[in-house]
Design an enzyme around this catalytic site. Sequence first.
Site, PDB file in Angstrom:
ATOM      1  N   SER A  50      -6.648   9.639  -2.532  1.00 20.94           N
ATOM      2  CA  SER A  50      -6.314   8.759  -1.881  1.00 20.94           C
ATOM      3  C   SER A  50      -5.755   9.463  -0.550  1.00 20.94           C
ATOM      4  O   SER A  50      -5.622  10.615  -0.320  1.00 20.94           O
ATOM      5  CB  SER A  50      -4.832   8.310  -2.366  1.00 20.94           C
ATOM      6  OG  SER A  50      -3.706   9.179  -2.461  1.00 20.94           O
ATOM      7  N   ASP A  84      -9.386   6.367  -1.912  1.00 28.16           N
ATOM      8  CA  ASP A  84      -8.822   5.438  -1.869  1.00 28.16           C
ATOM      9  C   ASP A  84      -7.638   5.216  -1.121  1.00 28.16           C
ATOM     10  O   ASP A  84      -7.045   5.971  -0.529  1.00 28.16           O
ATOM     11  CB  ASP A  84      -8.058   5.611  -3.401  1.00 28.16           C
ATOM     12  CG  ASP A  84      -7.410   4.332  -3.934  1.00 28.16           C
ATOM     13  OD1 ASP A  84      -7.925   3.253  -4.004  1.00 28.16           O
ATOM     14  OD2 ASP A  84      -6.311   4.501  -4.769  1.00 28.16           O
ATOM     15  N   HIS A  85      -7.156   3.876  -0.642  1.00 24.54           N
ATOM     16  CA  HIS A  85      -6.020   3.669  -0.012  1.00 24.54           C
ATOM     17  C   HIS A  85      -6.179   4.152   1.454  1.00 24.54           C
ATOM     18  O   HIS A  85      -5.371   4.748   1.771  1.00 24.54           O
ATOM     19  CB  HIS A  85      -4.663   4.013  -0.418  1.00 24.54           C
ATOM     20  CG  HIS A  85      -4.285   2.811  -1.681  1.00 24.54           C
ATOM     21  ND1 HIS A  85      -3.784   1.734  -1.301  1.00 24.54           N
ATOM     22  CD2 HIS A  85      -4.307   2.883  -2.761  1.00 24.54           C
ATOM     23  CE1 HIS A  85      -3.518   0.908  -2.316  1.00 24.54           C
ATOM     24  NE2 HIS A  85      -3.866   1.816  -3.305  1.00 24.54           N
ATOM     25  N   ASP A 106      -7.501  -0.155   3.097  1.00 20.03           N
ATOM     26  CA  ASP A 106      -6.149  -0.847   2.651  1.00 20.03           C
ATOM     27  C   ASP A 106      -5.666  -1.053   4.045  1.00 20.03           C
ATOM     28  O   ASP A 106      -4.825  -0.506   4.854  1.00 20.03           O
ATOM     29  CB  ASP A 106      -5.102   0.140   1.795  1.00 20.03           C
ATOM     30  CG  ASP A 106      -4.008  -0.491   1.523  1.00 20.03           C
ATOM     31  OD1 ASP A 106      -3.865  -1.784   1.890  1.00 20.03           O
ATOM     32  OD2 ASP A 106      -3.299   0.327   0.861  1.00 20.03           O
ATOM     33  N   GLY A 212      -2.436   0.236  -9.858  1.00 18.87           N
ATOM     34  CA  GLY A 212      -0.752   0.356 -10.611  1.00 18.87           C
ATOM     35  C   GLY A 212      -1.154   0.179 -12.016  1.00 18.87           C
ATOM     36  O   GLY A 212       0.040  -0.174 -12.714  1.00 18.87           O
ATOM     37  N   THR A 236      -0.186   7.746 -11.440  1.00 15.03           N
ATOM     38  CA  THR A 236       1.179   8.138 -11.966  1.00 15.03           C
ATOM     39  C   THR A 236       1.258   8.567 -13.582  1.00 15.03           C
ATOM     40  O   THR A 236       1.900   9.579 -13.610  1.00 15.03           O
ATOM     41  CB  THR A 236       2.069   7.043 -11.910  1.00 15.03           C
ATOM     42  OG1 THR A 236       2.268   6.639 -10.262  1.00 15.03           O
ATOM     43  CG2 THR A 236       3.605   7.441 -12.305  1.00 15.03           C
TER      44      THR A 236
END
Length: 291
Positions: A50, A84-85, A106, A212, A236
Amino acid sequence: MPLVPTGELIARARSAHGAVAAFNVITLEHAEAIAAGAERVGEPAILQISENAVRFHGGDLSAVAAAAAAVARASAAPLGLHLDHVVTPDLLRAAHTEGFGSVMFDASKLGYGDNVKATAEAARWGHERGMWVEAELGKVGGKDGEPPLDAHTPGVRTDPAEAAAYVADTGVDALAVAVGSTHAMTRRTAALDHALIAALRDAVPVPLVLHGSSGVPDDELRAAIAAGMTKINIGTALNTAFTGAVRAFLDADPDTVDPRKYLAPAREAMTATVAHFLKVVAQPGGRPAGD
């Protein structure tokens, strides 16, 4: 083996009415654990870095990208590499320079019109260079210190009609949607809106992405895949396993100063976590043929 393009892994999973898991890379141990977990269960996976991770590494994509790619190429498992992101144009351009075949751009914090404009430009730029481009519509929440969002808050969930227009107007290859999960959850208590997932699947022609996913229980993940999710993002959960193993080791042996002593069990804890999620994703319970 050679890196497998993210778009190819997604296409294979979608044609089989299944999904592929994508895991966030922060340290070398994360990358090694993802590769080892994929090898352990014989399933493909995506290593994704990310913009936050790039920032952690001093803003230089090249070193962390080279390390993750080297680990993936040395693995016997089919692995992809994804950025990512991404929110900055400079990092989008760096993704192509550093050999990424896919990127998640994003612009979700922008208003709808500005989101469409920025994402369409990113998709056009990426496609001209052979890149697979993912985007996000809706508010997943919980990223960059944001509080988790209640999935019932007005405007949080992705609207199917808006999603269809967004995909048509931007030309993206995949769409991350808000259906009840949130980033940075350390407990697996999220309840997803499976009817909404199915409606989104029917409304848009591109694969759906669940961000998520660390906070989503196994049965919820299986149901989400059966309803139409194709890419499952997990970050996470690896960090929770990593930190828990380090904390347990140092609690038991506080005099240790050699990081290899506690990084080894931390890497193994992440490997076990990767293997678990890959087995869940590989056995979603089946999606109706033709959907």
